[in-house]
Design a protein around this motif. Structure first.
Motif, PDB file in Angstrom:
ATOM      1  N   UNK A 115     -31.110  67.829  57.966  1.00 45.92           N
ATOM      2  CA  UNK A 115     -32.274  68.642  58.364  1.00 45.92           C
ATOM      3  C   UNK A 115     -33.563  67.850  58.267  1.00 45.92           C
ATOM      4  N   UNK A 116     -33.588  66.910  57.311  1.00 45.52           N
ATOM      5  CA  UNK A 116     -34.847  66.216  57.074  1.00 45.52           C
ATOM      6  C   UNK A 116     -35.093  65.087  58.060  1.00 45.52           C
ATOM      7  N   UNK A 158     -41.119  62.282  62.009  1.00 50.10           N
ATOM      8  CA  UNK A 158     -42.532  62.644  62.071  1.00 50.10           C
ATOM      9  C   UNK A 158     -43.361  61.777  61.142  1.00 50.10           C
ATOM     10  N   UNK A 203     -35.325  67.150  73.962  1.00 46.89           N
ATOM     11  CA  UNK A 203     -36.182  66.489  72.979  1.00 46.89           C
ATOM     12  C   UNK A 203     -36.185  64.975  73.056  1.00 46.89           C
ATOM     13  N   UNK A 212     -43.719  58.255  62.501  1.00 49.47           N
ATOM     14  CA  UNK A 212     -44.665  58.304  63.624  1.00 49.47           C
ATOM     15  C   UNK A 212     -46.099  58.354  63.103  1.00 49.47           C
ATOM     16  N   UNK A 263     -30.306  65.066  53.547  1.00 50.11           N
ATOM     17  CA  UNK A 263     -29.751  66.118  54.389  1.00 50.11           C
ATOM     18  C   UNK A 263     -30.188  65.899  55.831  1.00 50.11           C
ATOM     19  N   UNK A 279     -35.849  65.013  61.197  1.00 49.68           N
ATOM     20  CA  UNK A 279     -37.058  65.142  62.017  1.00 49.68           C
ATOM     21  C   UNK A 279     -38.312  64.984  61.170  1.00 49.68           C
ATOM     22  N   UNK A 280     -38.237  65.381  59.896  1.00 49.06           N
ATOM     23  CA  UNK A 280     -39.399  65.196  59.026  1.00 49.06           C
ATOM     24  C   UNK A 280     -39.670  63.705  58.867  1.00 49.06           C
TER      25      UNK A 280
END
Lengths: 348, 357
Positions: free
Chosen positions: A322-323, A329, A273, A332, A320, A325-326
């Motif tokens: 997990x967020x 994004x 990635x 971006x 967290x 990549x959110x």
């Protein structure tokens, strides 16, 4: 900031008139706007981090930001070349995996480490060359050709080893990650630098010189503007496009050396990635994916924005993981929307 | 020289020119390798207990179902001159939604719960597809970047939905979608075939396919011809999202677990490959659904073959790379010219007269 302006020597840009004031100057340099915005957001992130969490604007944090993102900066520089010509290179992450696994295995097998380092870089060049040949001589689309190299490199890395390979403690390759104290601050707050960071800086400087001060660089921009016109103008389109992929591959090899030296181990799943991170960094830095417009220094800022974002998320503790990549994004998206707005204003 | 060519030679020549001919050859070669390894590889037997077909070929077809779904959607998107990098992430979001729902419903035998989970998964696919569509058609972003945003954000979203866990659930009817049999054939296969046929009929029996190709070839000309680019792009990206949602259901229903970091991971690349192997150009324009199906089957066959030969599945990408490079080279104009030049000198009559020797 004045250095950035002097790089803007694309044929379309108009010389700013002295009596025009900032608004007029900005109008003449609309292409710089996304890069400025990236810089602005970077500064805003620093200010926000300093206020909200503190200890951002201090020597050790800055040092760590540079040390931990040296490889991403190198990758983003390589991708800037490719994207400026209107192409794309998906293979860089996988090339890092293969190059670093091969490098560590060879070093541990007793090969001369300096020779291995050169070999690691050349492995990257070779993958880049194959992509370039496929694209240029066999009309394979850049996306597919570099996708093939990505698969090839990842598969080969997995064939070599599927477990983390540790670099021997006394290996000179680790020397590339030695931390030199430039400023000895109080307690652990030192400004440190590693040969890896120096390599990244050198790469950036050479890339800036190549793109903005040489015939090769102008050809790169010209191809991104219009490949057909460039060919008609008699520019060396074929060799330039080939070189662009070789450069990207070579820098992936360099990034592999820097990253392996810092981590002290290599694995076949390293760098999954990263090509997307590098593309994101390039786009955030203001390079248009269609090619023809963008700056190496912008990509560096883009890479540091991503790096700083990770630092802030870690500092916050409440966000967290997990967020992550959110958020990437989202950032971006904000930047491409900005580019979009600029592009539509320019067309008017 | 044309009149001396016999009818079969002409057919052969036409077949050689079909873009996915080499894809079919590659599948045949892979199957041949498997047969050499185990002569009984191709055997399909009927399970006497329940009349179900079992065999390696059936396994390959079953494994091909999810990738078939996303490849068909990808084919339409690529035909418009775009690309959809987000399908893998949409798969994991749909799978996560379905698993969370079934887990919360805790109704292991309820058909209604399975149906609701399915519809929910598809709806999430449609929503994310619509976001792609809006970004591409209304905002006017490049497809590569818009779908890259969803690729990045989608996997994060899935992790948020399941709170980072690999949620598992039990629901027999939902499991049946991926593992059940109907009239001796796997349900998932029938499902996939039905959807592919439905999409094929929809785009080829109506003007839809033509319009999609039109905006892929020349957006300006298409606009002048009165084609509504915006709504068409929306339709295509939503369709791709829905198909990815269904693929997500297929992928999670077979194990009844969603693996937030691995479900659908990098499957968008496989789908793009399938489309390209099938002879659809990434530049947009003419598309070939039949070829895409061949491409998807080739990738599934390759995956299964590598595992069957006992090679570590993490090395599979290397074999994919070889297949891509070889197929791309065979399709490239330069290599074809090389072949032609070799044949050309002296042999003016290529078909009948040269054979007797």
């Amino acid at each position: 900031m004045s250095t950035v302006t002097s790089f803007d020597n694309r044929p379309t840009s108009v010389e700013p008139k002295r009596e025009g004031g900032p608004a007029r100057w900005l109008k003449a340099h609309l292409g710089l706007l996304p890069t400025f915005a990236a810089l602005l957001i970077f500064l805003a992130m620093i200010v926000y981090g300093e206020i909200a969490y503190g200890r951002i604007l201090q020597a050790s944090t800055v040092s760590n930001l540079l040390i931990n993102n040296a490889h991403l900066v190198i990758l983003a520089v390589g991708l800037t070349f490719v994207i400026l010509t209107g192409g794309i290179d998906l293979s860089v992450g996988a090339v890092i995996a293969f190059s670093s696994v091969a490098g560590v295995l060879l070093t541990n097998a007793g090969w001369n480490p300096w020779f291995v380092i050169v070999l690691m870089v050349l492995i990257g060049s070779l993958f880049g060359l194959i992509s370039g040949v496929l694209i240029q001589f066999f009309d394979v689309q850049p996306f597919i050709a570099t996708l093939a190299m990505m698969f090839l490199a990842r598969g080969l890395a997995s064939m070599l080893s599927t477990t983390p390979e540790r670099l021997a403690d006394e290996s000179p390759m680790r020397g590339l990650a030695t931390q030199f104290k430039l400023v000895d601050g109080p307690r652990v707050n030192d400004l440190v630098i590693t040969p890896g960071v120096i390599i990244a800086v050198v790469v950036v400087l050479v890339a800036v010189f190549l793109l903005h001060r040489t015939r090769f660089g102008r050809t790169v921009y010209a191809i991104g503007g219009s490949e057909q016109s460039s060919t008609l103008m008699g520019l060396p389109v074929v060799s330039t496009k080939l070189w662009v992929y070789v450069i990207s591959g070579t820098l992936a090899g360099v990034a592999a050396v820097v990253y392996t030296a810092r981590l002290g181990s290599a694995q076949n799943i390293t760098g999954i990635g990263w090509e997307l991170d590098a593309i994101a960094a390039t786009v955030i830095g203001g390079t248009l994916l269609m090619g023809g417009a963008g700056f190496v220094l912008g990509s560096v800022v883009g890479a540091l924005v991503l790096g700083l974002m990770n630092v802030l998320i870690t500092r916050d503790g409440g966000i967290r993981p997990e967020t992550t990549t959110i958020i990437t994004g989202g950032i971006l998206l904000v930047f491409v929307l900005l580019q979009r707005a600029v592009a539509s204003r320019r067309r008017e | 020289m044309t009149e001396t060519q016999s009818a079969p030679a002409r057919t052969a020549a036409r077949l050689l020119r079909t873009p996915y001919f080499w894809g079919i050859v590659a599948i045949a070669l892979l199957l041949l390798v498997n047969v050499l390894r185990d002569p009984g590889y191709l055997a399909i037997t009927v399970n006497p207990a329940n009349g179900n077909l079992v065999g390696n070929l059936v396994d390959i077809l079953r494994a091909a179902a999810p990738i078939l779904m996303i490849a068909v959607g990808m084919c339409l998107v690529i035909a418009t001159g775009g690309i959809d990098l987000s399908v893998g992430s949409i798969m994991v979001v749909s799978g996560a939604v379905a698993m969370e729902f079934l887990n919360a419903a805790a109704a292991p035998d309820s058909v209604l719960a399975a149906l609701a989970a399915f519809l929910l998964a598809v709806a999430f696919g449609a929503i994310l597809g619509a976001v792609n569509g809006i970004l591409v058609s209304v905002v006017g972003l490049q497809p590569f970047i818009s779908t890259l945003v969803i690729l990045l954000a989608g996997r994060g979203l899935a992790k948020v939905i399941t709170e980072g866990q690999n949620t598992a659930a039990s629901n027999e009817p939902f499991r049946w979608i991926a593992n059940g049999y109907l009239v001796g054939l796997p349900v998932v296969l029938l499902f996939a075939v039905l959807i592919v046929i439905a999409v094929g009929l929809l785009v080829r029996r109506s003007a839809l396919g033509l319009m999609i190709e039109a905006i892929g070839m020349d957006p300006k000309a298409a606009r002048l011809a009165g084609i509504k680019r915006r709504s068409l792009l929306m339709t295509v990206y939503i369709a791709s999202g829905i198909l990815a949602g269904i693929a997500g259901v297929f992928a999670t229903a077979s194990v009844m677990t969603v693996d937030v970091s691995r479900t659908g991971y990098q499957l968008e690349l496989d789908a793009i490959l399938a489309v390209v192997i099938g002879g659809t150009s990434l530049a947009g324009g003419k598309f070939n659904l039949g070829g895409t199906v061949v491409g998807a089957l080739l990738i599934a066959t390759l995956d299964k073959t590598v595992v069957f030969l006992g090679i570590s599945s993490s090395a599979t990408p290397a074999f994919k790379a070889i297949v891509i490079v070889v197929l791309c080279l065979l399709q490239s104009e330069r290599v074809r010219q090389l072949f032609r030049q070799r044949r050309a000198p002296g042999t003016f009559v290529p078909s009948k007269e040269t054979i007797p020797a």
